[in-house]
Design an enzyme around this catalytic site. Structure first.
Site, mmCIF file in Angstrom:
data_model
loop_
_atom_site.group_PDB
_atom_site.id
_atom_site.type_symbol
_atom_site.label_atom_id
_atom_site.label_comp_id
_atom_site.label_asym_id
_atom_site.label_seq_id
_atom_site.Cartn_x
_atom_site.Cartn_y
_atom_site.Cartn_z
ATOM 1 N N SER A 142 0.868 -1.183 0.000
ATOM 2 C CA SER A 142 0.000 0.000 0.000
ATOM 3 C C SER A 142 0.903 1.231 0.000
ATOM 4 C CB SER A 142 -0.838 -0.008 1.283
ATOM 5 O OG SER A 142 -1.532 1.213 1.438
ATOM 6 N N TYR A 155 -2.863 -1.032 10.147
ATOM 7 C CA TYR A 155 -2.813 -1.231 8.701
ATOM 8 C C TYR A 155 -1.443 -0.794 8.159
ATOM 9 C CZ TYR A 155 -4.192 -0.913 3.789
ATOM 10 O OH TYR A 155 -4.263 -1.070 2.427
HETATM 11 N N1 LIG Z 1 -8.430 0.511 -2.254
HETATM 12 C C1 LIG Z 1 -7.355 1.171 -1.871
HETATM 13 O O1 LIG Z 1 -7.305 2.421 -1.890
HETATM 14 C C2 LIG Z 1 -6.140 0.403 -1.408
HETATM 15 C C3 LIG Z 1 -5.040 1.164 -0.972
HETATM 16 C C4 LIG Z 1 -3.908 0.488 -0.558
HETATM 17 C C5 LIG Z 1 -3.841 -0.886 -0.573
HETATM 18 N N2 LIG Z 1 -4.925 -1.605 -0.980
HETATM 19 C C6 LIG Z 1 -4.787 -3.072 -0.944
HETATM 20 O O2 LIG Z 1 -5.282 -3.651 -2.135
HETATM 21 C C7 LIG Z 1 -5.730 -4.983 -1.848
HETATM 22 C C8 LIG Z 1 -7.115 -5.171 -2.442
HETATM 23 O O3 LIG Z 1 -7.996 -4.307 -1.758
HETATM 24 P P1 LIG Z 1 -9.258 -3.618 -2.451
HETATM 25 O O4 LIG Z 1 -9.082 -2.151 -2.317
HETATM 26 O O5 LIG Z 1 -9.530 -4.220 -3.752
HETATM 27 O O6 LIG Z 1 -10.378 -4.009 -1.365
HETATM 28 P P2 LIG Z 1 -11.723 -4.870 -1.485
HETATM 29 O O7 LIG Z 1 -12.273 -4.919 -0.116
HETATM 30 O O8 LIG Z 1 -12.573 -4.345 -2.577
HETATM 31 O O9 LIG Z 1 -11.150 -6.305 -1.903
HETATM 32 C C9 LIG Z 1 -10.451 -7.122 -1.001
HETATM 33 C C10 LIG Z 1 -10.815 -8.575 -1.285
HETATM 34 O O10 LIG Z 1 -10.143 -9.402 -0.327
HETATM 35 C C11 LIG Z 1 -11.084 -10.300 0.226
HETATM 36 N N3 LIG Z 1 -10.672 -10.668 1.583
HETATM 37 C C12 LIG Z 1 -10.718 -9.921 2.716
HETATM 38 N N4 LIG Z 1 -10.282 -10.635 3.766
HETATM 39 C C13 LIG Z 1 -9.936 -11.861 3.280
HETATM 40 C C14 LIG Z 1 -9.418 -13.038 3.861
HETATM 41 N N5 LIG Z 1 -9.172 -13.125 5.186
HETATM 42 N N6 LIG Z 1 -9.171 -14.104 3.057
HETATM 43 C C15 LIG Z 1 -9.426 -14.041 1.735
HETATM 44 N N7 LIG Z 1 -9.935 -12.971 1.129
HETATM 45 C C16 LIG Z 1 -10.184 -11.888 1.888
HETATM 46 C C17 LIG Z 1 -12.416 -9.565 0.212
HETATM 47 O O11 LIG Z 1 -13.523 -10.446 0.298
HETATM 48 C C18 LIG Z 1 -12.327 -8.830 -1.127
HETATM 49 O O12 LIG Z 1 -12.786 -9.611 -2.195
HETATM 50 C C19 LIG Z 1 -5.675 -5.138 -0.330
HETATM 51 O O13 LIG Z 1 -4.499 -5.852 0.029
HETATM 52 C C20 LIG Z 1 -5.592 -3.716 0.169
HETATM 53 O O14 LIG Z 1 -4.970 -3.591 1.411
HETATM 54 C C21 LIG Z 1 -6.068 -0.991 -1.396
#
Ligand SMILES: NC(=O)c1ccc[n+]([C@@H]2O[C@H](COP(=O)([O-])OP(=O)(O)OC[C@H]3O[C@@H](n4cnc5c(N)ncnc54)[C@H](O)[C@@H]3O)[C@@H](O)[C@H]2O)c1
Length: 313
Positions: A142, A155
């Site tokens: 992230s 986080y």
């Molecule tokens: N959206 C942002 O701005 C952002 C910023 C920095 C990092 N991220 C990272 O990107 C990645 C994807 O996040 P996103 O934004 O698409 O969020 P999201 O919530 O839309 O998707 C996350 C997915 O992970 C799944 N998940 C959650 N806990 C789980 C578990 N214990 N086992 C298996 N699956 C699980 C959820 O069901 C979901 O499908 C994450 O690692 C998140 O930390 C996102």
């Protein structure tokens, strides 16, 4: 990994958000897919869409925070495919709140999903890649794994760990034939801010009726998250950027230039400039929470000034 067509890819957390978009776009690139998540009805929909595109795709339920479930995922994957060419450890959870309100169990939960899942993947998938001397091991960090933002301490710490772990893998194994990348998203318009736990100490609230707190909390959350992603990017655009980075075998894959700048400032040791960056982010993020608490009717500015003290501007 320059050529993706015909290669095998496993993505965790592919039911929603970035993982789901990565799955669609890697299918367009002609990859064979294996997808996992904990939300199976949504993952089933992703599978159906991809099948319509004519790709090979399998799904499996897997909570990445559990070693046994990750082992089961690997068993299922290798039943269908001989080799793993691209592993994307994407599943993640967020979480927010002022530092003293976050309970130990929340710290552990965030680390179990974001950090320990990668350790499990190292134990379970990496040995096969090493034996074969090829593959690409991608983890999702992230922007919060590069710069220590306020109001998400668990986080931030978990994502710094993911970034550090990826560097450690690269530095030890750069000659192994395996590529390592860490994706560092910031502000991507997904579900994560609406589904991850947020902890606000009750002493910060002027609203005392538990039913009203419940109703207003949802509004607070929406205002906070909408403010956060208002200047963000959509997951389909983000996924395109990440795939471009994977194809170029980049160690760090960013979707915003300012992260590169933050790394530069740290690397050349401009300590005062970097501290100024942290302070600026703190002002922005804390006033975003304050705005959401006040506009949702959970608290007042005067009360927050008293209770949060010098954290408020
Ligand atoms: N959206 C942002 O701005 C952002 C910023 C920095 C990092 N991220 C990272 O990107 C990645 C994807 O996040 P996103 O934004 O698409 O969020 P999201 O919530 O839309 O998707 C996350 C997915 O992970 C799944 N998940 C959650 N806990 C789980 C578990 N214990 N086992 C298996 N699956 C699980 C959820 O069901 C979901 O499908 C994450 O690692 C998140 O930390 C996102």
């Amino acid at each position: 990994m320059k050529k993706l067509k015909g290669k095998n890819c496993l993505i965790t957390g592919a039911a929603y958000g970035i993982g789901r978009q990565l799955a669609f776009q890697l299918a367009k690139e002609g990859m064979n897919l294996f997808l996992s998540d904990i939300v199976m009805d949504k993952l089933e929909e992703v599978k159906e869409e991809i099948e319509k595109m004519g790709n090979k795709v399998f799904i499996c339920k897997c909570d990445v925070s559990k070693f046994d479930e990750m082992q089961h995922l690997a068993d299922e994957f290798f039943r269908e495919y001989e080799d793993l060419d691209l592993l994307i450890n994407n599943a993640g959870t967020a979480g927010g709140g002022f530092i003293e309100a976050i309970e130990i169990n929340e710290w552990k939960k965030v680390f179990d999903v974001n950090f320990w899942s990668i350790v499990y993947a190292i134990k379970i998938f990496l040995p096969k890649m090493l034996k074969r001397g090829s593959g690409h091991f991608v983890s999702t960090g992230s922007g919060a794994g590069i710069v220590g933002l306020p109001v998400h301490p668990h986080y931030v710490a978990s994502k710094f760990a993911v970034v550090g772990l990826t560097e450690a893998l690269y530095s030890e194994l750069y000659n192994s034939g395996i590529n390592f990348s860490v994706i560092c998203p910031i502000r991507v318009n997904t579900n994560i801010g609406m589904t991850s736990p947020i902890t606000i100490d009750p002493s910060l609230l002027t609203e005392k009726d538990p039913e009203e707190i419940k109703n207003k909390f949802q509004t607070f959350r929406e205002i906070w998250w909408e403010g956060y992603v208002a200047m963000g990017i959509e997951p389909d655009y983000a996924a395109k950027r990440y795939i471009k980075g994977i194809k170029k075998n980049k160690l760090y894959i960013f979707d915003k230039r300012r992260l590169r700048l933050a790394m530069f400032i740290k690397a050349v040791g401009l300590k005062h400039v970097y501290k100024a960056v942290l302070k600026k982010l703190s002002e922005e993020d804390i006033s975003a929470i304050e705005k959401a608490l006040v506009e949702s009717g959970l608290s007042t500015r005067e009360h927050l000034l008293k209770t949060l003290g010098n954290r408020m501007m």
